[in-house]
Design an enzyme around this catalytic site. Structure first.
Site, PDB file in Angstrom:
ATOM      1  CE  LYS A 202      -3.057  -3.028  -0.265  1.00 47.16           C
ATOM      2  NZ  LYS A 202      -4.310  -3.500   0.475  1.00 47.16           N
TER       3      LYS A 202
HETATM    4  C1  PLP Z   1      -5.152  -4.634   0.493  1.00 42.39           C
HETATM    5  C2  PLP Z   1      -6.994  -4.342   0.565  1.00 42.39           C
HETATM    6  C3  PLP Z   1      -7.491  -4.908   1.529  1.00 42.39           C
HETATM    7  C4  PLP Z   1      -7.013  -5.883   2.691  1.00 42.39           C
HETATM    8  O1  PLP Z   1      -5.996  -5.278   3.442  1.00 42.39           O
HETATM    9  P1  PLP Z   1      -4.916  -6.325   4.232  1.00 42.39           P
HETATM   10  O2  PLP Z   1      -3.954  -5.292   4.935  1.00 42.39           O
HETATM   11  O3  PLP Z   1      -4.097  -7.089   3.199  1.00 42.39           O
HETATM   12  O4  PLP Z   1      -5.702  -7.287   5.134  1.00 42.39           O
HETATM   13  C5  PLP Z   1      -8.801  -4.531   1.493  1.00 42.39           C
HETATM   14  N1  PLP Z   1      -9.487  -3.974   0.285  1.00 42.39           N
HETATM   15  C6  PLP Z   1      -8.631  -3.727  -0.499  1.00 42.39           C
HETATM   16  C7  PLP Z   1      -9.230  -2.913  -1.373  1.00 42.39           C
HETATM   17  C8  PLP Z   1      -7.304  -3.833  -0.408  1.00 42.39           C
HETATM   18  O5  PLP Z   1      -6.698  -3.501  -1.349  1.00 42.39           O
END
Ligand code: PLP
Length: 411
Positions: A202
């Site tokens: 992210k």
């Molecule tokens: C990455 C992501 C998640 C989940 O996040 P994690 O930290 O991997 O559990 C949920 N929704 C979206 C749209 C994502 O890109």
């Protein structure tokens, strides 16, 4: 020019910066010092430490929300948001089919039913119309995803939901500092609750981690309790006010995330600059559609829509052969076509909560449920990496490769 996939010379052979390692991440000496500081304090637990509490305050201020609750992942952040609503088993929550499975896990973990609404053919996001088509007397919430950092029409969805008492939970895992239409405030503050992820890929990261924001003090309290076994630390009692999990972020993660937060504005600005160049230099190619706006979007990834004799799969393979990472469709299949849902692999063989009761009807998922999403994934959507560490030469190589592949296939 012969395509690399047909034996020609690739545009590039050096690897591109990637979010999977240091080449495409912003972890530096300040993060190392923060982790060391947390360890030296001897309090690695948020209950006796100070870092995670400080992160919550700083993040809430930054995003423009009254409260933030930290947790262990973006999925946990979403689970807290749904748990804050205290839904009944079998209640329905509307979600998009193009998203991380975490969006859906949060629903199933609260014994609610994910109802998949189709998406806008350009943005891949839910729309107010697609949500309206899925409303029922059991709808309790909608979880719009700001896909790739592109804004979902959140104000329209809120306008639809609020008079009906339906909560809007924004999934902002890909959308730090995205600015949805209709105002200047950030994604995550327009609905009732906003959810962010600190996972490796992210905009900012601490490996894993999550943050949930809200202006509603009751939701904030319920989420705080839910992340800590329902245990009210503030009263000094050892009791459990309701069901919950242990989603406590630890102090090392909190300390690193605080430093990452100070880098967020630069990360998003750098990604927007990359996107502006891509739009300027590729935007006129016939048969390619690029994001229309580079100020609202935060470019977790850079989506291109392809309307050419060739589909996204072949275009993506040709780009990859030129040395440019390209992900056709983003997902292999819409979320509802994964075995967890088609086979209803939830709790044992029960199929719960997709069964009736507790749901108002039996819920099953099959190909054809969301045709627009299926076409995006299978034919039109191609996603390029976008990274704050791209050099001018990296962007030039992307432009050269896309032009080369386009010229070959647009003939
Ligand atoms: C990455 C992501 C998640 C989940 O996040 P994690 O930290 O991997 O559990 C949920 N929704 C979206 C749209 C994502 O890109």
């Amino acid at each position: 020019m012969t395509l690399a996939i047909d034996g020609g010379t690739p545009v590039r052979t050096a690897p591109m910066p990637t979010v999977l390692d240091a080449s495409g991440r912003t972890f530096g000496a300040a993060e190392a010092a923060a982790a060391t500081r947390a360890i030296a304090s001897g309090a690695l637990w948020r209950v006796t430490g100070t870092e995670v509490a400080a992160l919550e305050t700083e993040f809430a201020d930054y995003i423009g929300a009254s409260h933030a609750v930290a947790s262990t992942s973006g999925t946990a952040a979403l689970h807290l948001a749904v748990a804050a609503l205290d839904v009944e088993p079998g209640d329905e929550i509307i979600v998009p089919p193009i998203t991380d499975f975490g969006t859906v896990i949060a629903v199933l973990a609260c014994n609610a039913v994910p109802v998949f609404a189709d998406v806008d053919p350009v943005t891949g996001c839910l729309t107010a119309d697609s949500v309206r088509a899925c409303l029922s007397e059991r709808t309790r919430a909608v979880i719009p995803v700001h896909l790739f950092g592109g804004p979902a029409p959140i104000d329209d969805i809120v306008a639809l939901c609020r008079p009906r008492g339906i909560a809007v939970i924004e999934d902002c895992a890909q959308a730090y500092l995205t600015i949805p239409s209709g105002g200047a405030s950030f994604a995550g503050t327009r609905g009732d609750i906003g959810c962010f992820s600190l996972q490796q890929s992210k905009h900012i990261s601490a490996g894993d981690g999550g943050l949930t924001v809200t202006d509603n003090p009751d939701f904030a309290r319920r989420m705080r309790l839910f992340a800590d076994k329902g245990w009210p630390r503030d009263t000094g009692e050892r009791t459990h006010l309701h069901f919950g999990l242990n989603y406590r972020m630890n102090e090392m993660v909190g300390a690193v995330a605080r430093v990452q937060l100070t880098r967020l504005a630069d990360v998003v600005a750098a990604r927007r600059a990359v996107a502006r160049r891509l739009v300027a230099e590729l935007g006129a190619l016939p048969g390619l559609r690029l994001p229309a706006d580079t100020r609202q979007h935060s470019f977790w990834l850079f989506p291109i829509l392809i309307d050419l004799p060739v589909g996204n799969g072949d275009f993506g393979k040709a780009l990859a052969a030129e040395g440019i990472t390209a992900n056709a469709g983003y997902l292999d299949r819409p979320v509802y076509l994964t075995p967890a849902l088609t086979e209803r692999r939830t709790y044992g063989t029960s199929g719960f909560p997709l069964t009736s009761p507790p749901a108002r009807r039996e819920f099953t998922y099959a190909a054809g449920d969301c045709p627009v999403a299926e076409k995006l994934i299978g034919r039109t959507l191609l996603v390029l990496d976008c990274n704050e560490r791209f050099t001018d030469q990296d962007v030039t190589d992307i432009v050269t490769a896309v032009r080369k592949v386009h010229e070959h296939y647009a003939r």
